[in-house]
Design an enzyme around this catalytic site. Structure first.
Site, mmCIF file in Angstrom:
data_model
loop_
_atom_site.group_PDB
_atom_site.id
_atom_site.type_symbol
_atom_site.label_atom_id
_atom_site.label_comp_id
_atom_site.label_asym_id
_atom_site.label_seq_id
_atom_site.Cartn_x
_atom_site.Cartn_y
_atom_site.Cartn_z
ATOM 1 N N ASP A 164 -21.628 -30.177 24.237
ATOM 2 C CA ASP A 164 -20.614 -30.606 25.205
ATOM 3 C C ASP A 164 -20.708 -32.316 25.450
ATOM 4 O O ASP A 164 -20.339 -32.747 26.283
ATOM 5 C CB ASP A 164 -20.819 -29.874 26.685
ATOM 6 C CG ASP A 164 -19.899 -30.355 27.633
ATOM 7 O OD1 ASP A 164 -18.984 -30.671 27.240
ATOM 8 O OD2 ASP A 164 -20.409 -30.276 29.031
ATOM 9 N N ASP A 217 -13.166 -31.286 25.488
ATOM 10 C CA ASP A 217 -14.289 -31.072 26.538
ATOM 11 C C ASP A 217 -13.798 -29.815 27.596
ATOM 12 O O ASP A 217 -13.158 -29.978 28.290
ATOM 13 C CB ASP A 217 -14.145 -32.175 27.513
ATOM 14 C CG ASP A 217 -15.613 -31.997 28.632
ATOM 15 O OD1 ASP A 217 -16.301 -31.109 28.318
ATOM 16 O OD2 ASP A 217 -15.393 -32.628 29.591
ATOM 17 N N HIS A 251 -18.415 -24.713 27.522
ATOM 18 C CA HIS A 251 -17.970 -24.251 28.664
ATOM 19 C C HIS A 251 -16.388 -24.008 28.355
ATOM 20 O O HIS A 251 -15.755 -24.817 27.827
ATOM 21 C CB HIS A 251 -18.093 -24.885 29.780
ATOM 22 C CG HIS A 251 -17.761 -26.281 29.775
ATOM 23 N ND1 HIS A 251 -16.390 -26.892 30.256
ATOM 24 C CD2 HIS A 251 -18.191 -27.654 29.472
ATOM 25 C CE1 HIS A 251 -16.225 -28.266 29.729
ATOM 26 N NE2 HIS A 251 -17.346 -28.716 29.594
ATOM 27 N N HIS A 291 -11.107 -35.900 30.188
ATOM 28 C CA HIS A 291 -10.584 -35.818 31.434
ATOM 29 C C HIS A 291 -9.177 -36.366 31.597
ATOM 30 O O HIS A 291 -8.802 -36.517 32.797
ATOM 31 C CB HIS A 291 -11.607 -36.163 32.385
ATOM 32 C CG HIS A 291 -12.640 -35.421 32.444
ATOM 33 N ND1 HIS A 291 -13.743 -35.482 33.612
ATOM 34 C CD2 HIS A 291 -13.427 -34.403 31.572
ATOM 35 C CE1 HIS A 291 -14.616 -34.773 33.428
ATOM 36 N NE2 HIS A 291 -14.553 -34.051 32.158
ATOM 37 N N GLU A 337 -17.840 -25.314 34.738
ATOM 38 C CA GLU A 337 -18.657 -26.389 34.453
ATOM 39 C C GLU A 337 -18.150 -27.761 35.097
ATOM 40 O O GLU A 337 -18.972 -28.507 35.894
ATOM 41 C CB GLU A 337 -19.086 -26.462 32.993
ATOM 42 C CG GLU A 337 -20.186 -27.533 32.496
ATOM 43 C CD GLU A 337 -19.637 -28.953 32.361
ATOM 44 O OE1 GLU A 337 -20.486 -29.824 32.277
ATOM 45 O OE2 GLU A 337 -18.652 -29.370 32.503
ATOM 46 N N GLU A 338 -16.739 -27.962 34.926
ATOM 47 C CA GLU A 338 -16.377 -29.075 35.295
ATOM 48 C C GLU A 338 -16.164 -29.002 36.901
ATOM 49 O O GLU A 338 -16.133 -30.496 37.045
ATOM 50 C CB GLU A 338 -14.791 -29.113 34.972
ATOM 51 C CG GLU A 338 -14.638 -29.366 33.356
ATOM 52 C CD GLU A 338 -15.018 -30.701 32.910
ATOM 53 O OE1 GLU A 338 -15.742 -31.503 33.547
ATOM 54 O OE2 GLU A 338 -15.142 -30.705 31.547
ATOM 55 N N ASP A 387 -13.686 -24.088 30.777
ATOM 56 C CA ASP A 387 -12.961 -24.801 31.547
ATOM 57 C C ASP A 387 -12.693 -26.311 31.123
ATOM 58 O O ASP A 387 -13.398 -26.798 30.530
ATOM 59 C CB ASP A 387 -13.368 -24.654 32.909
ATOM 60 C CG ASP A 387 -14.784 -25.402 33.373
ATOM 61 O OD1 ASP A 387 -15.467 -25.014 32.598
ATOM 62 O OD2 ASP A 387 -14.921 -26.408 34.067
#
Length: 421
Positions: A210, A153, A92, A392, A187-188, A94
Site C-alpha cells: 500500500d 491506492d 485494501h 487521492h 482503510e481510507e 476502498d
C-alpha cells in the site's frame, strides 16, 4: 507536453497481465464514506469483495467474505514447506473519499518525455505537481482523464496480490510456505483494522502492499490522534451585546491562533509532527473544530495532547467554565516502535528489493498504514510500495515499470521466506 491514450492502454493490457488485472479492478467504484454508519461504509466495497471472491474461486482458491466485507484466503504451502513462517499479505479495497472513484477512465502515456502530461480535461500533471515524475522519464505511465482519482491506492496492491495468487497456481517452481491474503475495507477512513483480528489472522508477520514511490519501504509511521473541539457561545441581540455576547466562532478562532503557527502540515516535513484543523462549522451559539494530531514519538504526542488541554483551560478561564471542550481519540500508533526489534524481518524485505534490482528507501511515512495498528497488536507489518504516485486526486498516476517491480518484490518476499532456514 504529452497526452495519454486509451488505445495504448488496451494494447499494453494484451502483453502485461498485471496492468490488465489493474484495469479490471478500477472499473469498480469502492470510494469510502466517512459519514456512513454502514459496515463497510459503501456498498461498492461489498460488490467488489464479491467479485474478488469469484475471481479467486476461478483460480482454485476458497475465498471468504465476512460480515464486514473483508475478503480473505488461506494458501496452503508447497509440499515440504509446511513449517516455514506464515505470511499475511494485505491490500485494501476502498479508495479515498477525497475524489470520485466512479467511472474511472484510465489512459497510458507511452515513454514519458519529461515535459508534463496534459490530462483529458486540461489539467497538467508535471514535476511541480509530482516531483517524482522526473524519475520515470522514458517509461509508460497510467494516468486518469482528470475527472477522478485512478485507484492505484490500493487497487494496485490488490492487482499485485491477485497476480501472485495466479502465479502460485501456474508455476510449480514457485515454492512457498503458508500464506494468508487479506483484502480489507475502509482503510481510507481509518477503520480497516477494527475489522481485523490478529489472533484470527494467526501469521508470523504481515506485509501491506500500500505504499507509493518505487523503492519505498515503510518501517515507521506517525502516532495519530483525532480531536473534536466544541465551543459554547451565548447569543444575544447585537444592540445589547456589550460584555454579554460570547461568539463561539471567535472562541474557535482564539483556539486556532494559540496553536503553534509553524506546526501545520504545510509547514512541516520529515520527522516533524503537526496539528491540522481540517473542518470547521459554527454559529454564534456553537462551533466545532475537527482536528488530527500527528507525531513520531510518544513523548511528542503527549506534549501535543497536553497543549490542547492547556488551550482549553485558558479559554475556559477567560470566557467561562466549559465554553470549550476538547475530546481526543486514539487512531493509530507508530509501527516503528515494534519493527525496530524485528530487524530480521526488515532485512528480509530489503533483500527482496535488492533481488528485484530496486534500491531501498527506508521511510518513516508521514501517515499511517494498516500495519500501524497490526504491528502494535502483535503482527509486525511493514509496508511496501506499489509504484503509485499522487494518490487521492485526479493527478494520481502509476508508472508501469515501478508497478511491475512491486510485484517482483512481493514474489521475492514469498520465495525468501520459503528459503529461510
Amino acid at each position: 507536453m504529452q497526452k495519454g491514450s486509451t488505445k495504448a492502454l488496451e494494447n499494453l493490457c494484451g502483453v502485461d497481465s498485471l496492468v490488465n488485472i489493474f484495469k479490471d479492478l478500477i472499473a469498480f467504484d469502492t470510494q469510502a464514506d466517512p459519514t456512513s454508519k454502514a459496515v463497510p461504509s459503501t456498498v461498492g466495497q461489498l460488490r467488489f469483495g464479491a467479485y474478488l471472491c469469484a475471481r479467486l474461486s476461478d483460480l482454485g482458491y476458497e475465498a471468504h467474505q465476512d460480515k464486514n466485507g473483508v475478503v480473505s484466503v488461506e494458501v496452503e504451502p508447497s509440499a515440504g514447506f509446511e513449517n516455514k513462517q506464515k505470511i499475511c499479505l494485505l491490500a485494501h479495497m476502498d479508495t479515498a473519499p477525497d475524489c470520485s472513484g466512479a467511472n474511472i477512465n484510465p489512459h497510458l502515456v507511452e515513454k514519458y518525455q519529461g515535459h508534463g502530461i496534459e490530462l483529458n480535461n486540461g489539467l497538467i500533471l508535471d514535476d511541480s505537481i509530482c516531483p517524482n515524475l522526473k524519475n520515470h522519464v522514458g517509461e509508460d505511465i497510467i494516468v486518469t482523464d482528470g475527472t477522478t482519482l485512478l485507484g492505484a491506492d490500493d487497487k494496485a496492491g490488490i492487482a499485485i496480490l491477485l497476480e501472485l495468487l495466479r502465479n502460485l497456481k501456474v508455476n510449480s517452481q514457485l515454492k512457498h510456505g503458508p500464506l494468508k491474503v487479506i483484502f480489507s475495507v475502509d482503510e481510507e477512513i481509518g477503520l480497516s483494522t477494527t475489522h481485523l483480528d490478529v489472533k484470527e489472522i494467526s501469521c508470523d508477520f504481515g506485509v501491506t502492499v500500500d505504499g507509493t514511490a518505487l523503492g519505498e519501504l515503510d518501517t515507521a509511521t506517525f502516532n495519530a490522534y483525532g480531536a473534536i473541539v466544541k465551543f459554547k457561545g451565548l447569543s444575544v441581540h447585537t444592540a445589547v451585546a456589550y460584555k454579554t455576547l460570547i461568539n463561539a466562532i471567535s472562541l474557535a478562532n482564539d483556539f486556532i491562533n494559540m496553536l503553534p503557527r509553524d506546526e501545520k502540515p504545510e509547514n512541516t516535513q520529515g520527522l516533524e509532527g503537526f496539528y491540522h484543523v481540517h473542518k470547521f462549522e459554527g454559529t454564534t451559539e456553537s462551533a466545532k473544530l475537527n482536528m488530527i494530531i500527528r507525531d513520531f514519538t510518544d513523548e511528542g504526542m503527549q506534549k501535543r495532547l497536553d497543549l490542547l488541554k492547556s488551550i482549553e483551560s485558558i479559554i475556559n478561564q477567560k470566557y467561562g467554565d466549559k465554553v470549550c471542550e476538547v475530546k481526543t481519540t486514539f487512531q493509530y500508533a507508530n509501527m516503528g516502535n515494534v519493527l525496530k526489534d524485528k530487524q530480521d524481518l526488515v532485512e528480509l524485505l530489503k533483500q527482496a528489493y535488492v533481488d528485484a534490482g530496486v534500491s531501498v528507501i527506508e521511510n518513516s511515512v508521514r501517515g499511517g498504514t494498516d500495519g500501524s495498528n497490526l504491528s502494535n497488536n502483535g503482527l509486525p507489518t511493514p509496508n511496501i510500495f506499489t509504484g503509485g504516485l499522487n494518490c487521492h486526486g485526479p493527478f494520481e498516476c502509476l508508472p508501469v515499470k515501478a508497478f511491475n517491480k512491486a510485484y517482483e518484490v512481493v514474489e521475492n518476499i514469498v520465495k525468501l521466506t520459503a528459503a529461510k532456514a
